[in-house]
Write a protein that holds these residues in place. Structure first.
Motif, mmCIF file in Angstrom:
data_model
loop_
_atom_site.group_PDB
_atom_site.id
_atom_site.type_symbol
_atom_site.label_atom_id
_atom_site.label_comp_id
_atom_site.label_asym_id
_atom_site.label_seq_id
_atom_site.Cartn_x
_atom_site.Cartn_y
_atom_site.Cartn_z
ATOM 1 N N GLY A 191 0.797 -1.217 0.000
ATOM 2 C CA GLY A 191 0.000 0.000 0.000
ATOM 3 C C GLY A 191 0.826 1.261 0.000
ATOM 4 N N HIS A 192 0.155 2.385 -0.290
ATOM 5 C CA HIS A 192 0.816 3.645 -0.632
ATOM 6 C C HIS A 192 1.539 4.307 0.528
ATOM 7 C CE1 HIS A 192 -2.408 6.041 1.328
ATOM 8 N NE2 HIS A 192 -3.137 4.990 1.026
ATOM 9 N N THR A 201 -0.871 -1.147 -4.273
ATOM 10 C CA THR A 201 -1.942 -0.833 -3.319
ATOM 11 C C THR A 201 -3.210 -1.546 -3.754
ATOM 12 O OG1 THR A 201 -0.988 1.360 -2.880
ATOM 13 C CG2 THR A 201 -3.288 1.019 -2.255
ATOM 14 N N LYS A 203 -7.008 -2.027 -4.249
ATOM 15 C CA LYS A 203 -8.122 -1.094 -4.406
ATOM 16 C C LYS A 203 -9.425 -1.881 -4.503
ATOM 17 C CE LYS A 203 -5.369 2.432 -6.834
ATOM 18 N NZ LYS A 203 -4.083 1.750 -6.891
ATOM 19 N N SER A 276 -9.620 5.250 3.069
ATOM 20 C CA SER A 276 -8.546 4.302 3.373
ATOM 21 C C SER A 276 -9.103 3.122 4.155
ATOM 22 C CB SER A 276 -7.449 4.985 4.192
ATOM 23 O OG SER A 276 -6.426 4.049 4.513
ATOM 24 N N SER A 278 -7.463 0.572 6.528
ATOM 25 C CA SER A 278 -6.149 0.529 7.184
ATOM 26 C C SER A 278 -6.076 -0.545 8.261
ATOM 27 C CB SER A 278 -5.836 1.885 7.824
ATOM 28 O OG SER A 278 -5.937 2.926 6.875
ATOM 29 N N ALA A 295 -2.327 0.071 4.149
ATOM 30 C CA ALA A 295 -3.565 0.714 3.691
ATOM 31 C C ALA A 295 -3.951 0.209 2.307
ATOM 32 C CB ALA A 295 -3.392 2.230 3.664
ATOM 33 N N ILE A 297 -7.364 0.941 -0.575
ATOM 34 C CA ILE A 297 -8.206 2.087 -0.916
ATOM 35 C C ILE A 297 -9.595 1.613 -1.303
ATOM 36 C CG2 ILE A 297 -8.546 3.924 -2.632
ATOM 37 C CD1 ILE A 297 -5.440 4.206 -2.630
ATOM 38 N N PHE A 317 -9.580 12.548 0.776
ATOM 39 C CA PHE A 317 -9.132 11.190 1.140
ATOM 40 C C PHE A 317 -9.232 11.059 2.655
ATOM 41 C CE2 PHE A 317 -5.434 8.104 1.728
ATOM 42 C CZ PHE A 317 -6.187 7.006 1.351
ATOM 43 N N ILE A 319 -9.015 9.001 6.304
ATOM 44 C CA ILE A 319 -8.196 7.973 6.965
ATOM 45 C C ILE A 319 -8.865 7.617 8.289
ATOM 46 C CG2 ILE A 319 -5.925 7.501 7.981
ATOM 47 C CD1 ILE A 319 -4.802 9.612 6.005
#
Length: 565
Positions: A191-192, A201, A203, A276, A278, A295, A297, A317, A319
């Motif tokens: 992940g990013h 990542t 998705k 996110s 996470s 993380a 997405i 975005f 979190i």
């Protein structure tokens, strides 16, 4: 608990189909975190292929070992009714599959449906050798919850730049803690938030108003994990392939070796934002741990935009706020919400009368440093870990074979202690002497014994949460608490009506957990901490469940291709 006889197994084989899989254990080059390494895989895939089956199906997996390392595969959570030869832990139910050799794992799914997983069960090979097991209900049997639009496996793992076989070898040699992982992964992708990993990542694309079943699997080696999706709640509907009374959660805890199905209801309208998904560790011990966050997405398809939902940098975005690493109160609160569905169709068959009661301490200890060697464990000693102060010695021949052929002499002894031999204030001031004993000692149970087991964490070298996994069985978690278990008071609070049914349970940090199960499956069954370093240090034991009197209560002979030691 689903209790089944040989007749049920035969009926399942008649109703179900046979599903064949080929697992080629082979090396593959994989690049993560800007670094390419050669890893052990099944069929060149990381994570490995998913096993699909229905309740009642027979699963036949031909595993061919093309790598230098010895290999075994464990089908984590599968009951293995009278098929213990297919369970997979090395030197417990089988000798390993050596390089150039093969073995066919053959077992029937009986009275189970949900998410489980398979993984290597020798040394630390399960780092990359793992994959999902998805068991659907029998044809025509619905879920006891809303049918989702889509089902998505979410496998949590750990990634090391180093070779994990070198990591564990060095740790066992120097007696200290092993090096920690470099990243966590979701479906093999860091992940990013990690270096070089924006393109790696995971998705998840969703459509407004639709419902999604996320099949969560914690295949990480050494970590329990918190998981949350920003600005979304999920509904927990199943754990360890057993249905639970649904409840909503912003954040879930999934320990090493546990699985969980959650329903995610997408927002009814396009939210004009990206979210996110996470995960990061729950860690209560005093040792080092990988404190990074993985993380994925979650993004919505925009109904008014026909182009595919790209990850737009312009969109807000969000979190999620995850609990603190050592948030034991969150964990106690979350696990306290888990209850069996306990309906007529999915009953909670909790043993109400108990034949045998056991009390096991679980925790750390030390071994003396060998002469002329410098060790990196506590006070210059070597780390060890135990159940009832017995650190498990891995035999050189498989326990199940030794038992079946009456050749136990020199392999194991049937005298595992039912209680600690030296009682102490388990969660108070630890004793000065932290040295452990060693042995391959089994606890013998007659067929159909009803068991109650209390597992107690200890403060030796620090209290810590331990996810304990029992092979060959599900069990009911009838009670848990903090501090020392009180046999006079605590059993009065046990839940014997609708306790959660699991195959892996967290022994709370500085606390205890009580489980019940019926020993209706003959064989040798490993029980161990699913934190891999604790397993390596010896936090494991094995139950030997004897044959019953009837033909359908006996373990059949081993298959002819069972590997030799």
């Amino acid at each position: 608990m689903d209790q089944h006889s040989r007749a049920d197994v035969v009926q399942a084989q008649q109703n179900g189909i046979v599903r064949h899989y080929e697992f080629d254990i082979q090396m593959a080059d994989v690049t993560r975190l800007c670094y390419t390494k050669s890893i052990i895989t099944v069929n060149g895939q990381y994570p490995g292929p998913t096993i699909f089956a229905r309740d009642g199906d027979r699963v036949v997996v031909n595993v061919v070992n093309h790598v230098r390392d010895n290999v075994t595969i464990h089908w984590h959570g599968v009951r293995q009714l009278r098929s213990g030869w297919a369970d997979g832990p090395a030197y417990v139910t089988q000798c390993p599959i050596q390089s150039g050799q093969s073995y066919v794992y053959n077992f029937t799914i009986v009275g189970q449906r949900g998410t489980l997983f398979w993984h290597a069960h020798i040394s630390w090979l399960r780092t990359t050798l793992h994959g999902a097991i998805i068991i659907l209900p029998e044809l025509g049997v619905p879920y006891p919850f809303i049918k989702p639009s889509k089902e998505v496996p979410i496998i949590f793992g750990e990634w090391w730049k180093a070779d994990t076989e070198v990591v564990i070898s060095q740790a066992l040699e120097n007696g200290g803690e092993p090096n920690i992982s470099d990243a966590f992964t979701i479906n093999g992708l860091p992940g990013h938030l990690y270096n070089c990993s924006a393109k790696h990542t995971f998705k998840l694309k969703v459509t407004p108003g639709k419902s999604y079943l996320l099949r969560l699997i914690n295949a990480a080696l050494n970590d329990e994990l918190f998981f949350s999706i920003a600005n979304h709640t999920v509904t927990v509907v199943e754990v360890d392939a057993s249905y639970v009374k649904p409840f909503e959660a912003d954040t879930i805890l999934i320990s090493a070796g546990q699985t969980m199905n959650v329903l995610l209801d997408a927002k009814p309208n396009y939210p004009n934002a990206v979210f996110s998904m996470s995960a990061r560790p729950y860690s209560t011990g005093s040792g080092n741990f990988d404190n990074t966050t993985v993380a994925a997405i979650l993004k919505y398809r925009n109904p008014s935009n026909s182009s595919s939902a790209g990850f737009s940098k312009e969109l807000p975005f969000y979190i999620p706020a995850l609990p603190a690493f050592n948030d034991t109160s969150f964990v106690a609160n979350f696990t306290g919400k888990l209850r069996s569905l306990a309906t007529a169709q999915y009953p909670a068959n909790v043993p109400q009368t108990i034949d045998r009661r056991f009390f096991f301490t679980v925790g750390l200890g030390t071994d003396p440093c060998p002469r002329n060697q410098t060790c990196q464990g506590p006070n210059g000693a070597k780390f060890s870990s135990t159940v009832n102060n017995v650190s498990f010695t891995v035999p050189t021949t498989a326990l199940l074979q030794a038992h079946f052929f009456g050749q136990s002499k020199g392999v194991y002894t049937p005298d595992f202690p039912a209680f600690p031999l030296m009682p102490f204030n388990y969660t108070g001031t630890p004793p000065n002497n932290t040295l452990v004993s060693h042995g391959t000692r089994l606890m013998v149970l007659p067929f159909n014994t009803s068991v109650e087991l209390v597992m107690q964490d200890t403060s030796i070298l620090g209290t810590e949460s331990h996810p304990l996994h029992l092979h060959g069985y599900n069990f009911f978690v009838v009670g848990e608490g903090s501090g020392n278990f009180d046999p006079a008071r605590d059993p009065a609070e046990f839940n014997l009506v609708d306790p959660v049914e699991r195959n892996t349970v967290g022994v709370p940090d500085g606390g205890w957990v009580a489980i019940r199960f019926l020993a209706d499956n003959p064989g040798v069954w490993f029980m161990h901490c699913h934190i891999e370093i604790h397993l390596s240090w010896g936090l494991t034991m094995a139950w030997l469940v004897l044959d019953g009197a009837l033909p359908d209560q006996k373990l059949p002979p081993p298959p002819p291709d069972l590997p030799k030691c």
